[in-house]
Design a protein around this motif. Structure first.
Motif, short mmCIF file in Angstrom:
data_model
loop_
_atom_site.label_atom_id
_atom_site.label_comp_id
_atom_site.label_asym_id
_atom_site.label_seq_id
_atom_site.Cartn_x
_atom_site.Cartn_y
_atom_site.Cartn_z
N THR A 10 0.85 -1.21 0.00
CA THR A 10 0.00 0.00 0.00
C THR A 10 0.87 1.25 0.00
O THR A 10 0.62 2.20 -0.75
CB THR A 10 -0.91 -0.01 1.26
OG1 THR A 10 -1.57 -1.27 1.33
CG2 THR A 10 -1.93 1.10 1.21
N LEU A 11 1.93 1.22 0.81
CA LEU A 11 2.82 2.39 0.87
C LEU A 11 3.48 2.60 -0.48
O LEU A 11 3.51 3.72 -1.01
CB LEU A 11 3.89 2.15 1.96
CG LEU A 11 4.87 3.30 2.20
CD1 LEU A 11 4.14 4.57 2.62
CD2 LEU A 11 5.88 2.91 3.27
N ALA A 12 3.94 1.49 -1.09
CA ALA A 12 4.60 1.61 -2.40
C ALA A 12 3.63 2.21 -3.41
O ALA A 12 3.98 3.12 -4.17
CB ALA A 12 5.06 0.23 -2.85
N LYS A 13 2.38 1.74 -3.36
CA LYS A 13 1.38 2.28 -4.31
C LYS A 13 1.22 3.78 -4.09
O LYS A 13 1.27 4.57 -5.03
CB LYS A 13 0.04 1.59 -4.07
CG LYS A 13 -1.11 2.27 -4.77
CD LYS A 13 -2.48 1.87 -4.27
CE LYS A 13 -2.68 1.83 -2.80
NZ LYS A 13 -3.19 3.13 -2.28
N ASP A 14 1.08 4.18 -2.83
CA ASP A 14 0.85 5.62 -2.56
C ASP A 14 2.04 6.44 -3.03
O ASP A 14 1.87 7.48 -3.67
CB ASP A 14 0.64 5.83 -1.04
CG ASP A 14 -0.81 5.53 -0.67
OD1 ASP A 14 -1.66 5.54 -1.60
OD2 ASP A 14 -1.09 5.26 0.50
N VAL A 15 3.25 5.97 -2.71
CA VAL A 15 4.43 6.75 -3.10
C VAL A 15 4.50 6.82 -4.62
O VAL A 15 4.73 7.88 -5.20
CB VAL A 15 5.71 6.10 -2.50
CG1 VAL A 15 6.95 6.72 -3.11
CG2 VAL A 15 5.72 6.25 -1.00
N ARG A 16 4.21 5.68 -5.27
CA ARG A 16 4.28 5.68 -6.75
C ARG A 16 3.27 6.66 -7.33
O ARG A 16 3.58 7.49 -8.18
CB ARG A 16 3.99 4.26 -7.25
CG ARG A 16 4.36 4.04 -8.70
CD ARG A 16 4.58 2.57 -9.08
NE ARG A 16 4.15 1.59 -8.11
CZ ARG A 16 2.98 0.92 -8.22
NH1 ARG A 16 2.15 1.21 -9.20
NH2 ARG A 16 2.65 0.01 -7.34
N LEU A 17 2.04 6.61 -6.79
CA LEU A 17 1.01 7.52 -7.33
C LEU A 17 1.41 8.97 -7.07
O LEU A 17 1.24 9.85 -7.91
CB LEU A 17 -0.34 7.22 -6.67
CG LEU A 17 -1.03 5.95 -7.17
CD1 LEU A 17 -2.41 5.82 -6.57
CD2 LEU A 17 -1.13 5.95 -8.68
N GLU A 18 1.97 9.21 -5.87
CA GLU A 18 2.36 10.58 -5.54
C GLU A 18 3.47 11.05 -6.48
O GLU A 18 3.46 12.17 -6.97
CB GLU A 18 2.85 10.61 -4.08
CG GLU A 18 2.56 11.91 -3.37
CD GLU A 18 1.10 12.32 -3.51
OE1 GLU A 18 0.85 13.40 -4.05
OE2 GLU A 18 0.21 11.54 -3.12
N TRP A 19 4.41 10.10 -6.76
CA TRP A 19 5.52 10.47 -7.63
C TRP A 19 5.04 10.68 -9.05
O TRP A 19 5.50 11.55 -9.77
CB TRP A 19 6.58 9.34 -7.58
CG TRP A 19 7.84 9.74 -8.26
CD1 TRP A 19 8.31 9.28 -9.45
CD2 TRP A 19 8.78 10.72 -7.80
NE1 TRP A 19 9.48 9.90 -9.77
CE2 TRP A 19 9.81 10.79 -8.77
CE3 TRP A 19 8.86 11.54 -6.66
CZ2 TRP A 19 10.89 11.65 -8.63
CZ3 TRP A 19 9.95 12.41 -6.54
CH2 TRP A 19 10.95 12.44 -7.52
N ARG A 20 4.01 9.89 -9.43
CA ARG A 20 3.54 9.96 -10.83
C ARG A 20 2.86 11.29 -11.07
O ARG A 20 3.17 12.01 -12.01
CB ARG A 20 2.55 8.81 -11.07
CG ARG A 20 2.18 8.62 -12.51
CD ARG A 20 1.37 7.34 -12.68
NE ARG A 20 2.17 6.13 -12.38
CZ ARG A 20 1.62 4.90 -12.38
NH1 ARG A 20 0.33 4.74 -12.63
NH2 ARG A 20 2.34 3.85 -12.10
N SER A 21 1.91 11.64 -10.18
CA SER A 21 1.24 12.94 -10.40
C SER A 21 1.85 13.89 -9.38
O SER A 21 1.35 14.04 -8.27
CB SER A 21 -0.26 12.79 -10.12
OG SER A 21 -0.40 12.56 -8.74
N LYS A 22 2.95 14.50 -9.73
CA LYS A 22 3.70 15.28 -8.72
C LYS A 22 2.99 16.56 -8.36
O LYS A 22 3.47 17.32 -7.53
CB LYS A 22 5.11 15.58 -9.25
CG LYS A 22 6.05 14.38 -9.18
CD LYS A 22 7.49 14.83 -9.19
CE LYS A 22 8.10 14.70 -10.57
NZ LYS A 22 7.98 13.32 -11.13
N ASP A 23 1.80 16.82 -8.94
CA ASP A 23 1.19 18.13 -8.70
C ASP A 23 0.90 18.33 -7.21
O ASP A 23 1.12 19.39 -6.67
CB ASP A 23 -0.09 18.30 -9.52
CG ASP A 23 -0.96 17.07 -9.40
OD1 ASP A 23 -0.66 16.26 -8.47
OD2 ASP A 23 -1.86 16.88 -10.20
N ALA A 24 0.45 17.28 -6.52
CA ALA A 24 0.10 17.46 -5.11
C ALA A 24 1.35 17.89 -4.33
O ALA A 24 1.35 18.89 -3.61
CB ALA A 24 -0.44 16.17 -4.52
#
Lengths: 224, 227, 232, 38
Positions: A10-24
């Motif tokens: 779950t953490l890996a998914k969140d970090v990946r999504l955060e890294w992918r859409s860096k806008d946040a």
């Protein structure tokens, strides 16, 4: 999968999504920068004064940045009610909570890592006390905000005005931790008195509330 | 039931007026602060009553979480609300006392600050109950109440140490108390406990009524819907 | 009407006894008592607010009954059989920013399918079974509504559940893929799974469903093998 | 001296306000019960 396996996934998914859409993360980095600059304008202390008040200013700035990040914790899960998919699966609720809390911890630490040098520059800070103690203080303090913040963000999912609800729930309960962080940092910066007691308080706070969160998170997740 | 309520009401009224007389007239005047010290007899018992109510709220919340019994939930709501009222009294009488004696409205006195933090915690508890749109608001509220209660010792120690670093005047003087003063203090506390009990009882009945009416209206709207 | 293979003495998949579910003022379920045999395809009909979705969520363990009990696959603690339950809802229950494969790989992890190769094969197989391309890199957020419904169905099939709960699987899906989905559901029923399908288009399942269950105002008012009789 | 009375009066104003709120809620509920009875 094992408890920590799910947490890691779950953490890996969140970090990946955060890294992918860096806008946040970009938006929040910019927000933290703004907070630091505004604080620096509103106070322009001499070196001696700044050491005395910097502890409070730094942690209030960190608190603002943390709140903005914590408000986003469950945003992605909310969009398509992914929480329902998680609750139907055999995965334990605490694995989700731990992953979200760790994700927030990394996130807020990144924000703090950016803000700290700026504070040092703007306030011409130079610690008189044992500087290395600032690291455990920052880590314990950030975790104190993040663990309760993630938990209360889950509670405020079920309320009307969600963004305002999180600080309303988090700040009163975090007063001892805030007191601890600010006074420990000030003790280090001014070199007067020791931060030992405050660090012990932060450790106690983290232990008490991490276990409370792990015990009660499932109850909150199930209370739809 | 009705009889018990009116007996309690009478007892409370008597006790309150007797306590008022004791506090204002019978109790000895304090040497240094003079008569303004008599605020002590209202300030301190209100704080103790508030803390007791919050303790009941904690126990009721734990019982609710375990047994999901609505009576426990209503008791938790009631004690939180009445507790906040007593906290407000403490937060108002504290500064009124500090002003003439130390010339400042607010001092980080241990009891006053603890009351302020508790006030903030339980107001956020009441706000959560009002803003929650979940059908399981009681569950969320009792979880928050448990968090609030876990916070109290941490608040106490952090303020205690904070005060040793920033010494500030102590409201009500921790030192030894003239026995007659202690006697008046206890009478006032008994009076406030009865008052709290009376108000909680009323608020409890009101909450039960409100929930019954709410349920009746829900059924009625359903019947109209399907008629 | 396809003769259901479920032998009568098999354990009933679902037993509901006086189930009431109250959301504050609104009573969504007002006393549902029924038995549903395993290995059958049930279609749940009823207009909005009849309690269809609430019943489905109670079967999935997402909602605890306020009163009464419900036993799923032989036990009242839904949590112990959640590995055997598949649930699909109106919202896609998928992450918009991730591709279909990534989404399913993540959920496969939640269901304990640990090592990479089996997880990959399982996801590919399930995605293919709903007639989608596993290699599609596009994030789910950019899927068409029909594709998103099918990927959501794929997620519900991931752990090969015994009990499948589908909430409006055909809504705004083009008729051809709806037909394909109906055939797929029938095949799963033939393989012994129990399916509950909430839909406003019962016609699609008219010749495959075993029973049509009509609900109104929180109660089951009619159960019948034939669609026409059930929909009076 | 007036600080003393101010504190006592303030206490009863606070309690009084809360009791007034309760009484008002009570009468509102009473009226709703009547309307439901009809």
């Amino acid at each position: 999968m094992s408890f920590f396996g799910i947490t890691r996934a779950t953490l890996a998914k969140d970090v990946r999504l955060e890294w992918r859409s860096k806008d946040a993360i970009n938006a929040m980095l910019f927000f933290s920068l703004l907070v630091v600059v505004i604080f620096s304008f509103s106070f322009d202390p001499t070196a001696e004064e700044s050491r005395r008040i910097a502890g409070g200013l730094v942690w209030v700035a960190f608190l603002f940045a943390a709140i903005v990040a914590l408000n986003q914790t469950w945003a992605r899960e909310l969009r398509n009610q992914v929480l329902d998919a998680y609750r139907v699966s055999p995965a334990p609720a605490n694995a989700l909570f731990l992953a979200k809390a760790l994700g927030n911890f990394i996130f807020v630490t990144v924000l703090e890592a950016l803000m700290t040098p700026l504070f040092i520059v703007f306030y011409k800070l130079r610690a008189l006390g044992p500087t290395w103690e600032l690291l455990p203080i920052a880590a314990l303090g950030t975790w104190a905000l993040v663990v309760n913040g993630t938990f209360f963000a889950a509670i405020s999912l079920r309320t009307r005005s969600r963004e305002i609800m999180l600080p309303l729930l988090l700040f009163p309960i975090s007063i001892p931790a805030l007191l601890g962080m600010v006074n420990a940092t000030t003790a280090i910066l001014t070199g007067e008195g020791s931060a030992r007691f405050w660090i012990a308080l932060l450790v106690a706070y983290d232990v008490v509330f991490t276990s409370a969160c792990l015990l009660l998170f499932e109850t909150v997740l199930e209370a739809e | 039931m009705k009889r018990g309520f009116s007996i309690l009401a009478i007892v409370t009224a008597l006790l309150l007026s007797f306590a008022l007389y004791e506090a204002l007239i019978a109790a000895p005047t304090e040497r240094t602060m003079g008569d303004v010290q008599r605020i002590f007899y209202y300030h301190v018992p209100s704080a103790w009553t508030a803390f007791l109510l919050f303790l009941i709220n904690f126990v009721a919340s734990v019982v609710f979480l375990i047994r999901r019994d609505t009576k426990a939930d209503i008791l938790a709501l009631v004690t939180a609300e009445v507790g906040v009222v007593f906290c407000t009294v403490v937060l108002v009488t504290g500064p009124i006392w500090a002003r003439p004696v130390w010339g400042i409205w607010w001092t980080w006195d241990l009891r006053l600050t603890l009351t302020l933090v508790l006030w903030l915690i339980y107001v956020s508890y009441l706000v959560l109950r009002r803003f929650s749109t979940s059908s399981q608001t009681p569950v969320l509220a009792s979880v928050l109440a448990i968090f609030g209660a876990l916070d109290v010792p941490l608040v106490y120690f952090s303020i205690w140490f904070f005060r040793t670093q920033h010494p500030s005047p102590v409201i009500g003087g921790g030192g030894s108390l003239d026995p007659r003063m202690a006697h008046v203090l206890l009478i006032n506390w008994a009076a406030f406990l009865c008052l709290a009990w009376l108000v909680c009882w009323t608020r409890f009945r009101l909450e039960v009524l409100e929930r019954e009416v709410e349920e009746a209206q829900a059924l009625e709207s359903l019947l109209e819907g399907s008629r | 009407m396809a003769e259901a293979q479920s032998n009568p003495d098999a354990l009933p998949a679902v037993v509901a006894d006086g189930v009431v579910k109250q959301f504050g003022r609104l009573a969504a379920l007002r006393g549902v008592s029924a038995q549903f045999a395993a290995g059958r395809l049930y279609v749940i009909l009823g207009d909005n607010g009849a309690g269809k979705t609430t019943l489905l969520r109670t079967l999935a363990g997402l909602a605890q009954p306020t009163r009464g009990t419900i036993s799923i696959l032989g036990t009242t603690s839904v949590r112990s059989v959640c590995t055997q339950i598949g649930y699909m809802a109106h919202p896609s229950l998928l992450y918009d920013e991730m591709s279909g494969m990534e989404n399913l790989r993540y959920f496969a992890g939640l269901y304990g399918i640990e090592d990479d190769r089996t997880a990959n094969d399982r996801c590919r197989e399930v995605i293919a079974s709903v007639k989608l391309d596993p290699e599609l890199e596009r994030p789910v957020g950019q899927y068409s509504q029909g594709m998103r419904q099918r990927m959501s169905l794929a997620r519900a099939l991931l752990n090969d559940p015994k009990l499948l709960l589908l909430d409006e699987p055909f809504s705004n899906v083009d008729s051809r893929s709806a037909q394909e989905m109906a055939v797929l559901l029938a095949q799963m029923r033939d393989r012994g799974k129990t399916l509950f399908v909430v839909t406003h288009q019962p016609g699609l399942l008219e010749d495959v469903a075993d029973e049509f269950v009509r609900m109104d105002a929180g109660k089951i008012v009619n159960r019948n093998a034939k669609l026409r009789v059930a929909s009076q | 001296m007036n600080y003393l009375y101010a504190a006592y009066v303030a206490t009863w104003v606070i309690h009084g306000t809360y009791l007034a709120i309760l009484v008002r809620k009570y009468s509102k509920i009473r009226r709703e019960i009547e309307s439901l009875r009809k």
